[in-house]
Design a protein around this motif. Structure first.
Motif, mmCIF file in Angstrom:
data_model
loop_
_atom_site.group_PDB
_atom_site.id
_atom_site.type_symbol
_atom_site.label_atom_id
_atom_site.label_comp_id
_atom_site.label_asym_id
_atom_site.label_seq_id
_atom_site.Cartn_x
_atom_site.Cartn_y
_atom_site.Cartn_z
ATOM 1 N N ASP A 159 9.458 -21.192 -0.532
ATOM 2 C CA ASP A 159 8.747 -19.730 -0.923
ATOM 3 C C ASP A 159 7.928 -18.184 -1.242
ATOM 4 O OD1 ASP A 159 9.252 -21.945 -3.138
ATOM 5 O OD2 ASP A 159 6.957 -22.678 -3.029
ATOM 6 N N LEU A 160 8.228 -18.483 0.333
ATOM 7 C CA LEU A 160 7.576 -17.217 1.115
ATOM 8 C C LEU A 160 8.786 -15.931 1.480
ATOM 9 C CD1 LEU A 160 4.906 -16.034 2.387
ATOM 10 C CD2 LEU A 160 6.480 -17.204 4.651
ATOM 11 N N ILE A 161 9.923 -16.764 1.283
ATOM 12 C CA ILE A 161 10.942 -15.952 2.098
ATOM 13 C C ILE A 161 11.257 -15.724 -0.331
ATOM 14 C CG2 ILE A 161 12.801 -15.401 2.440
ATOM 15 C CD1 ILE A 161 11.146 -16.065 4.829
ATOM 16 N N GLU A 162 11.363 -16.328 -0.786
ATOM 17 C CA GLU A 162 11.806 -16.183 -2.318
ATOM 18 C C GLU A 162 10.544 -14.962 -2.362
ATOM 19 O OE1 GLU A 162 11.047 -18.897 -5.251
ATOM 20 O OE2 GLU A 162 12.114 -18.382 -6.466
ATOM 21 N N GLN A 163 10.090 -14.872 -2.136
ATOM 22 C CA GLN A 163 8.386 -14.242 -3.347
ATOM 23 C C GLN A 163 8.924 -12.894 -2.004
ATOM 24 O OE1 GLN A 163 4.438 -14.900 -1.203
ATOM 25 N NE2 GLN A 163 3.919 -15.280 -3.216
ATOM 26 N N LEU A 164 9.169 -13.066 -1.012
ATOM 27 C CA LEU A 164 9.564 -11.214 0.110
ATOM 28 C C LEU A 164 10.449 -10.753 -0.859
ATOM 29 C CD1 LEU A 164 9.238 -12.682 3.302
ATOM 30 C CD2 LEU A 164 8.023 -10.627 2.131
ATOM 31 N N ALA A 165 11.914 -11.368 -1.251
ATOM 32 C CA ALA A 165 13.188 -11.337 -1.658
ATOM 33 C C ALA A 165 12.206 -10.934 -3.567
ATOM 34 C CB ALA A 165 14.108 -12.187 -1.909
ATOM 35 N N ASP A 166 11.657 -11.562 -3.921
ATOM 36 C CA ASP A 166 11.199 -11.329 -5.640
ATOM 37 C C ASP A 166 10.115 -9.698 -5.236
ATOM 38 O OD1 ASP A 166 11.926 -13.349 -6.897
ATOM 39 O OD2 ASP A 166 10.122 -14.130 -6.904
ATOM 40 N N ASP A 167 9.878 -9.544 -4.266
ATOM 41 C CA ASP A 167 8.698 -7.647 -4.243
ATOM 42 C C ASP A 167 10.078 -7.164 -3.388
ATOM 43 O OD1 ASP A 167 6.674 -9.001 -3.944
ATOM 44 O OD2 ASP A 167 6.186 -9.073 -2.240
ATOM 45 N N GLY A 168 11.027 -6.954 -3.355
ATOM 46 C CA GLY A 168 12.914 -6.220 -3.386
ATOM 47 C C GLY A 168 13.001 -5.839 -1.687
ATOM 48 N N HIS A 169 12.158 -6.773 -0.976
ATOM 49 C CA HIS A 169 12.665 -7.224 0.346
ATOM 50 C C HIS A 169 14.125 -7.151 0.695
ATOM 51 C CE1 HIS A 169 8.451 -5.108 0.817
ATOM 52 N NE2 HIS A 169 7.724 -6.259 0.691
ATOM 53 N N GLU A 170 14.675 -7.091 1.965
ATOM 54 C CA GLU A 170 15.913 -7.322 1.461
ATOM 55 C C GLU A 170 15.846 -8.710 3.286
ATOM 56 O OE1 GLU A 170 18.794 -5.111 4.117
ATOM 57 O OE2 GLU A 170 20.000 -6.499 3.688
ATOM 58 N N ILE A 171 16.316 -9.876 2.300
ATOM 59 C CA ILE A 171 16.295 -10.622 3.222
ATOM 60 C C ILE A 171 17.779 -10.895 4.602
ATOM 61 C CG2 ILE A 171 16.149 -13.556 4.034
ATOM 62 C CD1 ILE A 171 13.576 -11.795 2.295
ATOM 63 N N GLY A 172 17.904 -10.515 5.817
ATOM 64 C CA GLY A 172 18.555 -10.508 6.253
ATOM 65 C C GLY A 172 18.667 -11.831 7.186
ATOM 66 N N LYS A 227 0.819 -1.351 -0.082
ATOM 67 C CA LYS A 227 0.440 0.271 0.009
ATOM 68 C C LYS A 227 0.576 1.363 0.002
ATOM 69 C CE LYS A 227 -2.843 2.159 2.535
ATOM 70 N NZ LYS A 227 -2.988 2.494 4.610
ATOM 71 N N HIS A 228 1.684 1.338 0.984
ATOM 72 C CA HIS A 228 2.758 2.231 1.149
ATOM 73 C C HIS A 228 4.235 1.799 -0.551
ATOM 74 C CE1 HIS A 228 0.765 4.161 4.350
ATOM 75 N NE2 HIS A 228 0.253 3.146 4.226
ATOM 76 N N GLU A 229 3.578 1.527 -0.814
ATOM 77 C CA GLU A 229 5.376 1.354 -1.932
ATOM 78 C C GLU A 229 6.407 1.680 -0.864
ATOM 79 O OE1 GLU A 229 4.480 3.694 -5.115
ATOM 80 O OE2 GLU A 229 2.642 2.299 -6.006
ATOM 81 N N VAL A 230 6.794 0.005 0.618
ATOM 82 C CA VAL A 230 8.047 0.925 0.848
ATOM 83 C C VAL A 230 8.402 -0.887 0.499
ATOM 84 C CG1 VAL A 230 8.359 0.571 3.302
ATOM 85 C CG2 VAL A 230 6.784 2.235 2.239
ATOM 86 N N THR A 231 10.089 -0.924 0.453
ATOM 87 C CA THR A 231 10.921 -2.327 1.038
ATOM 88 C C THR A 231 11.536 -1.908 2.900
ATOM 89 O OG1 THR A 231 12.421 -1.060 -0.212
ATOM 90 C CG2 THR A 231 11.483 -2.079 -0.943
ATOM 91 N N ALA A 232 11.098 -3.531 2.986
ATOM 92 C CA ALA A 232 11.796 -3.410 3.786
ATOM 93 C C ALA A 232 12.608 -4.202 4.645
ATOM 94 C CB ALA A 232 10.391 -3.728 5.015
#
Ligand code: ZN
Length: 293
Positions: free
Chosen positions: A64-77, A45-50
Protein backbone atom coordinates in the motif's frame (compact mmCIF):
# COMPACT_ATOMS: atom_id res chain seq x y z
CA UNK A 1 18.43 20.31 -21.88
CA UNK A 2 15.40 19.44 -19.88
CA UNK A 3 13.74 21.83 -17.47
CA UNK A 4 14.33 19.29 -14.68
CA UNK A 5 18.10 19.07 -14.62
CA UNK A 6 18.78 17.10 -11.44
CA UNK A 7 17.62 13.67 -10.33
CA UNK A 8 16.54 12.99 -6.75
CA UNK A 9 16.51 9.36 -5.67
CA UNK A 10 15.84 7.39 -2.49
CA UNK A 11 16.87 3.83 -1.74
CA UNK A 12 13.96 2.40 0.22
CA UNK A 13 15.02 -0.42 2.50
CA UNK A 14 14.81 -1.28 6.18
CA UNK A 15 17.16 1.03 8.06
CA UNK A 16 18.83 -1.99 9.65
CA UNK A 17 19.91 -3.32 6.25
CA UNK A 18 22.55 -0.55 6.09
CA UNK A 19 25.86 -2.34 5.70
CA UNK A 20 27.53 -1.32 8.94
CA UNK A 21 24.60 -1.93 11.28
CA UNK A 22 23.24 -5.12 9.75
CA UNK A 23 25.01 -7.45 12.17
CA UNK A 24 24.67 -5.25 15.26
CA UNK A 25 20.91 -4.92 15.48
CA UNK A 26 18.71 -7.60 16.93
CA UNK A 27 14.98 -7.08 17.20
CA UNK A 28 14.90 -3.74 15.36
CA UNK A 29 11.81 -1.55 15.38
CA UNK A 30 10.39 -1.03 11.95
CA UNK A 31 10.61 2.62 10.89
CA UNK A 32 9.48 2.43 7.27
CA UNK A 33 6.21 4.34 7.52
CA UNK A 34 7.50 7.13 9.74
CA UNK A 35 10.71 7.61 7.70
CA UNK A 36 8.85 7.71 4.38
CA UNK A 37 6.34 10.16 5.90
CA UNK A 38 9.14 12.63 6.67
CA UNK A 39 10.42 12.41 3.10
CA UNK A 40 6.95 12.69 1.55
CA UNK A 41 6.24 15.77 3.61
CA UNK A 42 9.41 17.40 2.26
CA UNK A 43 8.68 16.41 -1.35
CA UNK A 44 5.08 17.62 -1.10
CA UNK A 45 6.24 20.93 0.33
CA UNK A 46 8.49 21.50 -2.69
CA UNK A 47 6.15 19.77 -5.17
CA UNK A 48 8.99 17.56 -6.29
CA UNK A 49 8.77 14.01 -7.60
CA UNK A 50 11.60 11.54 -7.04
CA UNK A 51 12.66 8.02 -7.87
CA UNK A 52 12.32 5.47 -5.08
CA UNK A 53 14.45 2.37 -5.62
CA UNK A 54 12.55 -0.13 -3.52
CA UNK A 55 13.75 -3.48 -2.18
CA UNK A 56 11.37 -6.11 -3.61
CA UNK A 57 10.81 -7.82 -0.25
CA UNK A 58 9.82 -4.47 1.25
CA UNK A 59 7.36 -3.89 -1.61
CA UNK A 60 5.80 -7.27 -0.71
CA UNK A 61 5.61 -6.21 2.93
CA UNK A 62 4.24 -2.70 2.28
CA UNK A 63 2.38 -2.79 -1.06
CA UNK A 64 0.00 0.00 0.00
CA UNK A 65 2.86 2.35 0.82
CA UNK A 66 4.56 1.69 -2.52
CA UNK A 67 1.28 2.16 -4.37
CA UNK A 68 0.76 5.46 -2.54
CA UNK A 69 4.22 6.69 -3.59
CA UNK A 70 3.47 5.78 -7.21
CA UNK A 71 0.05 7.49 -6.97
CA UNK A 72 1.82 10.63 -5.73
CA UNK A 73 3.70 10.67 -9.05
CA UNK A 74 7.00 9.21 -7.83
CA UNK A 75 8.86 6.71 -9.97
CA UNK A 76 9.35 3.26 -8.44
CA UNK A 77 12.58 1.47 -9.40
CA UNK A 78 14.19 -1.71 -8.13
CA UNK A 79 16.80 -1.89 -5.37
CA UNK A 80 17.10 -5.68 -5.75
CA UNK A 81 14.79 -8.18 -4.12
CA UNK A 82 16.76 -9.08 -0.98
CA UNK A 83 19.21 -6.14 -0.81
CA UNK A 84 22.13 -8.44 -1.62
CA UNK A 85 25.20 -6.68 -3.08
CA UNK A 86 26.09 -7.98 -6.53
CA UNK A 87 29.45 -9.33 -5.30
CA UNK A 88 27.44 -11.99 -3.46
CA UNK A 89 25.36 -12.89 -6.52
CA UNK A 90 25.98 -14.50 -9.91
CA UNK A 91 24.62 -13.30 -13.24
CA UNK A 92 21.92 -15.97 -12.89
CA UNK A 93 20.89 -15.22 -9.32
CA UNK A 94 20.98 -11.49 -10.10
CA UNK A 95 18.45 -12.01 -12.90
CA UNK A 96 16.23 -13.83 -10.41
CA UNK A 97 16.55 -10.83 -8.04
CA UNK A 98 15.61 -8.43 -10.84
CA UNK A 99 12.60 -10.48 -11.88
CA UNK A 100 11.36 -11.04 -8.31
CA UNK A 101 11.65 -7.35 -7.38
CA UNK A 102 9.94 -6.31 -10.63
CA UNK A 103 7.08 -8.73 -9.86
CA UNK A 104 6.73 -7.33 -6.33
CA UNK A 105 6.72 -3.73 -7.58
CA UNK A 106 4.28 -4.54 -10.37
CA UNK A 107 1.93 -6.20 -7.86
CA UNK A 108 1.96 -3.02 -5.78
CA UNK A 109 1.81 -0.37 -8.52
CA UNK A 110 0.59 -2.11 -11.67
CA UNK A 111 3.77 -1.11 -13.47
CA UNK A 112 7.13 -2.83 -13.89
CA UNK A 113 10.19 -0.81 -12.87
CA UNK A 114 12.43 0.62 -15.58
CA UNK A 115 15.36 1.58 -13.38
CA UNK A 116 17.69 -0.24 -11.02
CA UNK A 117 20.02 0.81 -8.19
CA UNK A 118 22.36 -1.86 -6.80
CA UNK A 119 22.73 -2.28 -3.03
CA UNK A 120 26.02 -0.60 -2.01
CA UNK A 121 26.60 0.72 -5.56
CA UNK A 122 27.99 -2.75 -6.25
CA UNK A 123 28.16 -2.44 -10.05
CA UNK A 124 31.85 -2.33 -10.96
CA UNK A 125 34.41 -4.09 -13.16
CA UNK A 126 33.96 -7.44 -11.34
CA UNK A 127 30.18 -7.31 -11.67
CA UNK A 128 29.79 -5.75 -15.11
CA UNK A 129 27.66 -8.75 -16.15
CA UNK A 130 24.94 -6.74 -14.40
CA UNK A 131 24.34 -4.66 -17.54
CA UNK A 132 23.54 -7.71 -19.70
CA UNK A 133 21.19 -8.99 -17.01
CA UNK A 134 19.41 -5.61 -16.75
CA UNK A 135 18.86 -5.55 -20.51
CA UNK A 136 17.65 -9.14 -20.54
CA UNK A 137 15.13 -8.36 -17.77
CA UNK A 138 13.75 -5.36 -19.66
CA UNK A 139 15.22 -2.52 -17.60
CA UNK A 140 15.81 0.81 -19.30
CA UNK A 141 18.44 2.31 -17.07
CA UNK A 142 20.83 1.66 -14.21
CA UNK A 143 21.92 4.11 -11.51
CA UNK A 144 24.55 2.09 -9.63
CA UNK A 145 27.87 3.43 -10.89
CA UNK A 146 29.75 5.54 -8.36
CA UNK A 147 32.38 7.36 -10.46
CA UNK A 148 34.82 8.01 -7.62
CA UNK A 149 37.09 6.07 -5.34
CA UNK A 150 35.67 5.25 -1.90
CA UNK A 151 36.73 2.62 0.65
CA UNK A 152 33.60 0.57 -0.06
CA UNK A 153 32.84 0.97 -3.77
CA UNK A 154 33.43 3.10 -6.86
CA UNK A 155 34.66 3.12 -10.47
CA UNK A 156 36.97 6.17 -10.60
CA UNK A 157 37.34 5.99 -14.39
CA UNK A 158 33.62 5.86 -15.18
CA UNK A 159 31.81 8.71 -16.95
CA UNK A 160 30.35 11.29 -14.55
CA UNK A 161 27.27 12.20 -16.62
CA UNK A 162 24.30 10.13 -17.83
CA UNK A 163 25.38 7.99 -20.77
CA UNK A 164 24.19 5.10 -22.87
CA UNK A 165 25.95 1.86 -22.07
CA UNK A 166 27.88 -0.46 -24.37
CA UNK A 167 27.80 -3.72 -22.38
CA UNK A 168 31.27 -4.67 -23.66
CA UNK A 169 32.75 -1.45 -22.25
CA UNK A 170 30.12 -0.33 -19.75
CA UNK A 171 31.92 2.46 -17.90
CA UNK A 172 32.72 4.53 -21.00
CA UNK A 173 30.02 6.74 -22.48
CA UNK A 174 28.69 5.62 -25.84
CA UNK A 175 26.05 7.18 -27.99
CA UNK A 176 23.81 4.31 -29.06
CA UNK A 177 23.48 1.73 -26.32
CA UNK A 178 20.06 0.42 -25.30
CA UNK A 179 20.55 0.89 -21.58
CA UNK A 180 21.35 4.16 -19.84
CA UNK A 181 23.50 4.79 -16.82
CA UNK A 182 22.86 7.58 -14.32
CA UNK A 183 26.01 7.70 -12.21
CA UNK A 184 26.02 9.28 -8.74
CA UNK A 185 27.09 12.94 -8.69
CA UNK A 186 30.67 13.95 -7.96
CA UNK A 187 31.89 17.47 -7.20
CA UNK A 188 33.50 18.13 -10.60
CA UNK A 189 34.40 15.96 -13.63
CA UNK A 190 38.06 16.18 -12.63
CA UNK A 191 37.66 16.48 -8.85
CA UNK A 192 35.85 13.28 -8.11
CA UNK A 193 34.78 13.92 -4.56
CA UNK A 194 31.45 12.21 -3.83
CA UNK A 195 28.64 14.69 -3.11
CA UNK A 196 25.70 12.55 -4.18
CA UNK A 197 24.24 11.46 -0.87
CA UNK A 198 24.41 9.01 1.99
CA UNK A 199 27.37 9.50 4.32
CA UNK A 200 28.96 12.10 2.02
CA UNK A 201 25.89 14.35 1.97
CA UNK A 202 25.54 14.00 5.74
CA UNK A 203 29.21 14.88 6.25
CA UNK A 204 29.64 17.78 3.80
CA UNK A 205 28.36 21.30 4.45
CA UNK A 206 25.36 22.00 2.23
CA UNK A 207 27.30 24.82 0.55
CA UNK A 208 29.84 22.32 -0.82
CA UNK A 209 27.08 20.12 -2.25
CA UNK A 210 25.44 23.20 -3.80
CA UNK A 211 28.78 24.26 -5.27
CA UNK A 212 29.28 20.83 -6.84
CA UNK A 213 25.77 20.71 -8.30
CA UNK A 214 26.34 24.16 -9.82
CA UNK A 215 29.65 23.01 -11.35
CA UNK A 216 27.89 20.04 -12.95
CA UNK A 217 24.82 21.97 -14.09
CA UNK A 218 27.03 24.63 -15.65
CA UNK A 219 28.30 21.83 -17.92
CA UNK A 220 24.70 20.69 -18.55
CA UNK A 221 25.31 17.60 -16.45
CA UNK A 222 22.36 16.66 -14.23
CA UNK A 223 23.36 15.74 -10.69
CA UNK A 224 21.96 12.42 -9.48
CA UNK A 225 21.56 12.48 -5.69
CA UNK A 226 20.61 9.58 -3.42
CA UNK A 227 19.27 9.38 0.12
CA UNK A 228 17.60 6.76 2.28
CA UNK A 229 14.32 7.64 4.00
CA UNK A 230 15.79 6.33 7.31
CA UNK A 231 18.50 9.02 7.06
CA UNK A 232 15.77 11.58 7.78
CA UNK A 233 14.67 9.83 10.95
CA UNK A 234 17.03 10.25 13.94
CA UNK A 235 14.92 7.68 15.84
CA UNK A 236 16.86 4.91 14.06
CA UNK A 237 20.10 5.71 15.87
CA UNK A 238 21.24 2.75 17.94
CA UNK A 239 23.74 3.11 20.76
CA UNK A 240 25.66 -0.14 20.78
CA UNK A 241 27.71 0.17 17.58
CA UNK A 242 31.48 0.41 17.22
CA UNK A 243 32.27 4.13 16.98
CA UNK A 244 33.54 3.97 13.36
CA UNK A 245 30.37 2.25 12.13
CA UNK A 246 28.22 4.57 14.18
CA UNK A 247 29.94 7.60 12.64
CA UNK A 248 29.55 6.40 9.04
CA UNK A 249 25.95 5.32 9.51
CA UNK A 250 24.47 8.08 11.65
CA UNK A 251 26.71 11.15 11.42
CA UNK A 252 24.67 14.25 10.50
CA UNK A 253 21.35 12.41 10.61
CA UNK A 254 19.79 15.21 12.67
CA UNK A 255 20.40 17.71 9.88
CA UNK A 256 19.58 15.69 6.75
CA UNK A 257 16.03 17.01 6.53
CA UNK A 258 17.19 20.64 6.69
CA UNK A 259 19.93 19.97 4.13
CA UNK A 260 17.62 18.43 1.56
CA UNK A 261 15.16 21.26 2.20
CA UNK A 262 17.92 23.75 1.28
CA UNK A 263 18.91 21.76 -1.82
CA UNK A 264 15.29 21.63 -2.98
CA UNK A 265 15.11 25.42 -2.51
CA UNK A 266 18.26 25.95 -4.60
CA UNK A 267 17.85 23.61 -7.58
CA UNK A 268 15.24 21.96 -9.70
CA UNK A 269 14.85 18.23 -9.11
CA UNK A 270 12.75 15.42 -10.48
CA UNK A 271 12.70 11.65 -10.72
CA UNK A 272 15.19 9.98 -13.05
CA UNK A 273 12.23 9.29 -15.32
CA UNK A 274 11.58 13.06 -15.46
CA UNK A 275 15.20 13.77 -16.37
CA UNK A 276 15.49 10.74 -18.64
CA UNK A 277 12.32 11.23 -20.65
CA UNK A 278 13.57 13.95 -22.97
CA UNK A 279 17.15 12.64 -23.02
CA UNK A 280 18.27 11.87 -26.55
CA UNK A 281 21.51 11.49 -28.47
CA UNK A 282 21.79 15.23 -28.94
CA UNK A 283 21.63 15.88 -25.20
CA UNK A 284 24.24 13.24 -24.58
CA UNK A 285 26.60 14.61 -27.21
CA UNK A 286 26.32 17.99 -25.52
CA UNK A 287 27.16 16.38 -22.21
CA UNK A 288 30.09 14.49 -23.72
CA UNK A 289 31.63 17.59 -25.28
CA UNK A 290 31.07 19.79 -22.23
CA UNK A 291 32.86 17.30 -20.00
CA UNK A 292 36.28 18.36 -21.37
CA UNK A 293 36.30 21.56 -19.39
ZN1 ZN B 1 20.47 -0.05 -0.06
Amino acid sequence: MTSVPNALTFDLEHWYSATLVRDAVDDPRDRVHESVAIVRHLLDKHEVTATFFVVGQLAREYPDLIEQLADDGHEIGSHGHTHTPLHDLTAVSFRRELAASADAIESATGRRPEGFRAPNFSVGPETEWAFDALLAEGYRYDSSVFPAWTPMYGVPRAAVYPYSVDVTDPFTAKVDGELWEFPAAVFHPRIRMPIAGGFYARLLPVRVIQWGIRLLNRREIPATLYFHPWEFNPAVKVADLPSHNRFITFHGIDRTREKLDQLLNSFEFGSIEDVFGPMDDETQKNNSSSIVD
